[in-house]
Scaffold this motif. Structure first.
Motif, PDB file in Angstrom:
ATOM      1  N   UNK A 291     169.595 115.405   2.541  1.00 55.18           N
ATOM      2  CA  UNK A 291     168.136 115.342   2.549  1.00 55.18           C
ATOM      3  C   UNK A 291     167.556 116.252   3.625  1.00 55.18           C
ATOM      4  N   UNK A 292     168.197 116.328   4.769  1.00 55.33           N
ATOM      5  CA  UNK A 292     167.705 117.192   5.843  1.00 55.33           C
ATOM      6  C   UNK A 292     167.743 118.664   5.442  1.00 55.33           C
ATOM      7  N   UNK A 293     168.616 119.001   4.509  1.00 54.83           N
ATOM      8  CA  UNK A 293     168.705 120.393   4.051  1.00 54.83           C
ATOM      9  C   UNK A 293     167.571 120.758   3.094  1.00 54.83           C
ATOM     10  N   UNK A 294     166.809 119.775   2.645  1.00 56.17           N
ATOM     11  CA  UNK A 294     165.721 120.056   1.712  1.00 56.17           C
ATOM     12  C   UNK A 294     164.393 120.318   2.411  1.00 56.17           C
ATOM     13  N   UNK A 295     164.358 120.237   3.736  1.00 60.41           N
ATOM     14  CA  UNK A 295     163.110 120.457   4.472  1.00 60.41           C
ATOM     15  C   UNK A 295     163.293 121.579   5.483  1.00 60.41           C
ATOM     16  N   UNK A 296     162.172 122.137   5.911  1.00 59.97           N
ATOM     17  CA  UNK A 296     162.166 123.182   6.936  1.00 59.97           C
ATOM     18  C   UNK A 296     162.312 122.539   8.312  1.00 59.97           C
ATOM     19  N   UNK A 297     162.945 123.250   9.224  1.00 60.71           N
ATOM     20  CA  UNK A 297     163.152 122.704  10.563  1.00 60.71           C
ATOM     21  C   UNK A 297     162.523 123.624  11.605  1.00 60.71           C
ATOM     22  N   UNK A 298     161.720 123.031  12.497  1.00 59.17           N
ATOM     23  CA  UNK A 298     161.058 123.777  13.554  1.00 59.17           C
ATOM     24  C   UNK A 298     161.276 123.067  14.883  1.00 59.17           C
ATOM     25  N   UNK A 299     161.327 123.852  15.954  1.00 59.48           N
ATOM     26  CA  UNK A 299     161.494 123.231  17.261  1.00 59.48           C
ATOM     27  C   UNK A 299     160.137 122.757  17.782  1.00 59.48           C
ATOM     28  N   UNK A 300     160.185 122.044  18.912  1.00 55.46           N
ATOM     29  CA  UNK A 300     158.967 121.441  19.462  1.00 55.46           C
ATOM     30  C   UNK A 300     157.954 122.512  19.861  1.00 55.46           C
ATOM     31  N   UNK A 301     158.410 123.619  20.405  1.00 50.18           N
ATOM     32  CA  UNK A 301     157.486 124.696  20.788  1.00 50.18           C
ATOM     33  C   UNK A 301     156.698 125.193  19.580  1.00 50.18           C
ATOM     34  N   UNK A 302     157.366 125.321  18.431  1.00 45.38           N
ATOM     35  CA  UNK A 302     156.693 125.791  17.220  1.00 45.38           C
ATOM     36  C   UNK A 302     155.638 124.781  16.779  1.00 45.38           C
ATOM     37  N   UNK A 303     155.979 123.505  16.824  1.00 46.28           N
ATOM     38  CA  UNK A 303     155.038 122.459  16.422  1.00 46.28           C
ATOM     39  C   UNK A 303     153.818 122.452  17.344  1.00 46.28           C
ATOM     40  N   UNK A 304     154.047 122.583  18.648  1.00 45.54           N
ATOM     41  CA  UNK A 304     152.936 122.608  19.599  1.00 45.54           C
ATOM     42  C   UNK A 304     152.056 123.833  19.404  1.00 45.54           C
ATOM     43  N   UNK A 305     152.657 124.949  19.052  1.00 52.19           N
ATOM     44  CA  UNK A 305     151.905 126.200  18.873  1.00 52.19           C
ATOM     45  C   UNK A 305     151.084 126.177  17.588  1.00 52.19           C
TER      46      UNK A 305
END
Length: 328
Positions: A291-305
């Protein structure tokens, strides 16, 4: 066999997060007698914020965020509240209104949860209307979060939603002039890592909505992830030799049996299949890894930006006398 079952309480919902494009978003005291209370300015910075609205981790057909989603930038333990307070107010809709409004369903109907009436019932003599429970319109995380059939990780707690202690019903003139429904508090149903998107449970019946069309029909269900995980476990146990012929035979079998949803979870070439198997075999829960392979993954810096903080405004008793709750 590996653990493939995620134990999440069943909550039925017809809620739908907005599906608008997100690509451009990245640029862009008691009884209510609290008049005179000093109002403190919120000094939360983006670094201190732990809840963000940001482009969703669910990809569209071009592997771009399919709308917006809600992310936590701090780890949450199973049972921990996402926010310490409800965000309400929840809006109660009597069955009489919901079942007899007729005509096209209004836009807000997509944010209705089916459940207890949290202290409110309408009265009718119509035997065709079920008055055992009313509907609840969420305007908080219930409306903002997306749905993933296996990664769903939040559910609401309505145990203390209804509070009528803000005013005295017998002596305060403002009694009855505002909602006593304070909104639900949401907690996580499993350990959630920092950077994960929060997923609500709309129920898989949402995939059959006519607005979803064929895309919804082809969306993998929870059982598909479990079946794919068991297949991977069997392949690993038998030390299956994965090559181009094997991958072709596998997908041909999926097509013959009309198992398009299951097929979508397996790569169509041998190198990618081997890479997927190697990465998943390192995990305890194969279905979760799939299931984790079906979504995009971003780090915390990307989410904050690219996100917008959602913890700057909190509900508290209003500084205006007799006015109930306010936003601070």
């Amino acid at each position: 066999p590996p653990s493939v079952v995620l134990d999440v309480p069943d909550k039925t919902s017809f809620s739908a997060a907005g599906r608008r494009a997100a690509a451009d978003f990245a640029s862009s005291s008691s009884h209510g007698n609290t008049a005179g209370t000093t109002m403190m300015m919120d000094t939360t910075t983006e670094d201190q914020c732990t809840l963000f609205l940001a482009p969703s981790s669910i990809p569209d057909n071009e592997n771009r965020p399919a709308g917006f989603g809600i992310f936590t930038t701090k780890p949450l333990k199973k049972g921990e509240y996402v926010k310490p307070q409800g965000e309400g107010p929840s809006i109660v809709i009597p069955d009489l209104v919901a079942n007899q409004m007729g005509g096209p369903r209004p836009p807000w109907s997509q944010y209705i949860f089916i459940g207890a009436a949290i202290g409110f019932n309408a009265e009718t003599q119509d035997p065709n209307v079920d008055m055992d429970s009313s509907l609840e319109l969420f305007v908080d995380l219930g409306a903002l979060t997306n749905f993933h059939p296996y990664l769903k990780n939040i559910v609401y707690d309505d145990s203390d939603v209804y509070k009528d202690s803000l005013l005295n019903r017998y002596s305060d003139p403002g009694a009855g002039a505002f909602s006593y429904h304070q909104g639900n508090k949401w907690y996580v149903t499993r350990d959630v890592k920092a950077g994960e998107e929060l997923f609500n449970d709309y129920d898989e019946g949402w995939f059959f909505d006519k607005q979803m069309g064929q895309a919804g029909a082809n969306m993998p269900r929870k059982d598909d992830f479990k079946q794919a995980a068991l297949m991977l476990w069997e392949m690993g146990k038998s030390q299956t030799d994965v090559d181009l012929n094997f991958v072709g035979i596998l997908h041909e079998g999926f097509r013959e049996k009309g198992m398009q949803r299951l097929a979508s979870l397996f790569p169509k070439n041998a190198p990618d299949m081997i890479d997927m198997m190697q990465s998943i075999y390192r995990e305890k829960d194969f279905a979760m890894a799939l299931a984790q392979r079906t979504v995009l993954h971003h780090d915390i810096d990307w989410i904050q930006k690219h996100g917008r903080c959602l913890v700057h405004i909190v509900p508290k008793p209003s500084t205006i006398q007799q006015a109930g709750m306010g936003a601070f």
